[in-house]
Scaffold this active site. Structure first.
Site, PDB file in Angstrom:
ATOM      1  N   SER A   1      31.724  45.246  39.746  1.00  0.00           N
ATOM      2  CA  SER A   1      32.975  44.723  38.898  1.00  0.00           C
ATOM      3  C   SER A   1      33.248  45.651  37.849  1.00  0.00           C
ATOM      4  O   SER A   1      33.259  46.899  38.044  1.00  0.00           O
ATOM      5  CB  SER A   1      32.798  43.213  38.582  1.00  0.00           C
ATOM      6  OG  SER A   1      33.845  42.597  38.093  1.00  0.00           O
TER       7      SER A   1
ATOM      8  N   ASP B   1      39.247  39.694  47.605  1.00  0.00           N
ATOM      9  CA  ASP B   1      38.978  39.711  46.226  1.00  0.00           C
ATOM     10  C   ASP B   1      39.989  39.540  45.462  1.00  0.00           C
ATOM     11  O   ASP B   1      41.237  40.439  45.311  1.00  0.00           O
ATOM     12  CB  ASP B   1      38.725  41.138  45.732  1.00  0.00           C
ATOM     13  CG  ASP B   1      37.944  41.426  44.585  1.00  0.00           C
ATOM     14  OD1 ASP B   1      37.906  40.502  43.730  1.00  0.00           O
ATOM     15  OD2 ASP B   1      36.806  42.212  44.477  1.00  0.00           O
TER      16      ASP B   1
ATOM     17  N   HIS C   1      35.324  38.253  45.400  1.00  0.00           N
ATOM     18  CA  HIS C   1      34.661  39.415  44.529  1.00  0.00           C
ATOM     19  C   HIS C   1      33.413  39.279  44.310  1.00  0.00           C
ATOM     20  O   HIS C   1      32.915  40.402  43.870  1.00  0.00           O
ATOM     21  CB  HIS C   1      35.358  38.804  43.300  1.00  0.00           C
ATOM     22  CG  HIS C   1      35.063  39.799  41.844  1.00  0.00           C
ATOM     23  ND1 HIS C   1      35.569  41.003  42.140  1.00  0.00           N
ATOM     24  CD2 HIS C   1      34.253  39.645  40.801  1.00  0.00           C
ATOM     25  CE1 HIS C   1      35.218  41.568  40.986  1.00  0.00           C
ATOM     26  NE2 HIS C   1      34.465  40.675  40.138  1.00  0.00           N
TER      27      HIS C   1
END
Length: 348
Positions: free
Chosen positions: A201, A288, A324
């Protein structure tokens, strides 16, 4: 991310009419009374429910008034937010880092064994004189640590300044400094063992900053792994679900994206990967919703244009539901890592 009941007072006519034999004389009076009641109800804009006998007009007017007030309030907030963000760029920085959101709560970071990490050592590093950072973290990443540990990898995970129990305030330059320091600390103690850098991320932006820095100095890691990466912070901010209510309005960049840049937050992974000299593996789930799949694919296309090292992209179908942060659940992940990291042609 109540229901309020309104009490309605219903007035009933308490006059009792006694019918006598000569009831004909009462009819005009009753008719006049009924017309008077109807006229009164009409003047007050009240409807009488045939089943309950309750007057409903006041109830509707009350809720309509409340709805209008709420709509005006929400519109005012909607209009004010862009101006507040523009005037106070620090707010936008807070929204990028989200370090004030501390999940999970109520865990002691000094006791990793409480999270099932029985062979984990909690310690602290000091990248700067006034900054101390903790060297492991919680949340879903703990599950990834377990997967990697089960495959024989030693994991050194740390919380950037401002996260977990690490001191300081987040900034792109400070986070990069923390990561470079940790890598050098580990490299000095790893002997001849391979050292890989893994970013997830927002951490993928830090990771590409670090590896570019190391590549320029001709001391890159043995490989870089990016999980759910983005191209740069402006494209990510524009694609983030939080921006949906504003992104199509005129002035979006000026109100929301320029303040991020003005705060010194860039994370130019799309530029960094063109200067990285070590093998690169990108992992991204199609479903995601935080960092869209197309940003990871775009980063791969940019990186693969450099043919002097191995670059691989692995996607995970949306039906798997990894979104995610759940790629660690893939039973194929250990095989993907082993195949990529053990490839004898990895550095060609």
């Amino acid at each position: 991310m109540r229901k309020r009941n309104n009490s309605l007072i219903v007035e009933h006519d308490t006059t009792v009419t006694t019918l006598q034999k000569d009831s004909v004389h009462l009819a005009p009076s009753l008719k006049h009374s009924h017309e008077a009641a109807s006229s009164k109800g009409s003047d007050n804009n009240l409807d009488i429910d045939e089943k309950t006998g309750m007057r409903t007009g006041h109830w509707r007017n009350s809720w309509l008034s409340r709805f209008k007030k709420l709509a005006v309030w929400l519109l005012a907030v909607y209009i004010c937010i862009p101006f507040i963000v523009k005037i106070c760029p620090a707010i936008q920085a807070k929204l990028v880092f989200l370090n004030f959101v501390r999940l999970p709560y109520f865990i002691d970071l000094k006791r990793p064994q409480d999270q099932g990490l029985n062979h984990t050592w909690n310690f602290y590093l000091k990248p700067e004189e006034t900054i101390t950072i903790g060297a492991w973290g919680g949340d879903h990443r703990v599950q990834l640590y377990k997967v990697l540990s089960s495959q024989g990898y030693h994991v050194v995970a740390f919380d950037y300044r401002g996260w977990g129990d690490s001191e300081g305030t987040p900034s792109e330059s400070g986070m990069t400094t923390d990561a470079v320091y940790t890598y050098k600390w580990l490299k000095a103690r790893s002997g001849k063992s391979s050292v890989y850098i893994w970013g997830h991320s927002l951490g993928t932006g830090v990771a590409t900053n670090v590896v570019r820095h190391l590549s320029v100095k001709d001391t890159p890691p043995d490989a870089l792994i990016l999980e759910s990466p983005f191209t740069n912070i402006r494209e990510e901010a524009k694609s983030h679900p939080f921006s949906l209510v504003y992104r199509y309005l005129p002035g979006f960049d000026w109100f929301f994206l320029d303040p991020i840049t003005e705060s010194g937050i860039i994370f130019p992974s799309d530029e960094n990967v063109q200067h990285i000299t070590c093998p690169l593996l990108i992992l991204h789930a199609e479903d995601d919703a935080v960092i869209p799949f197309h940003l990871g694919r775009k980063l791969f296309d940019i990186a693969s244009s450099k043919s002097n090292r191995k670059v691989q992209f692995v996607s995970f179908h949306k039906d798997l539901g990894y979104r995610h942060k759940y790629i660690y659940k893939s039973p194929q992940l250990p095989h993907i890592l082993r195949k990529f990291l053990s490839d004898p042609n990895m550095h060609q």
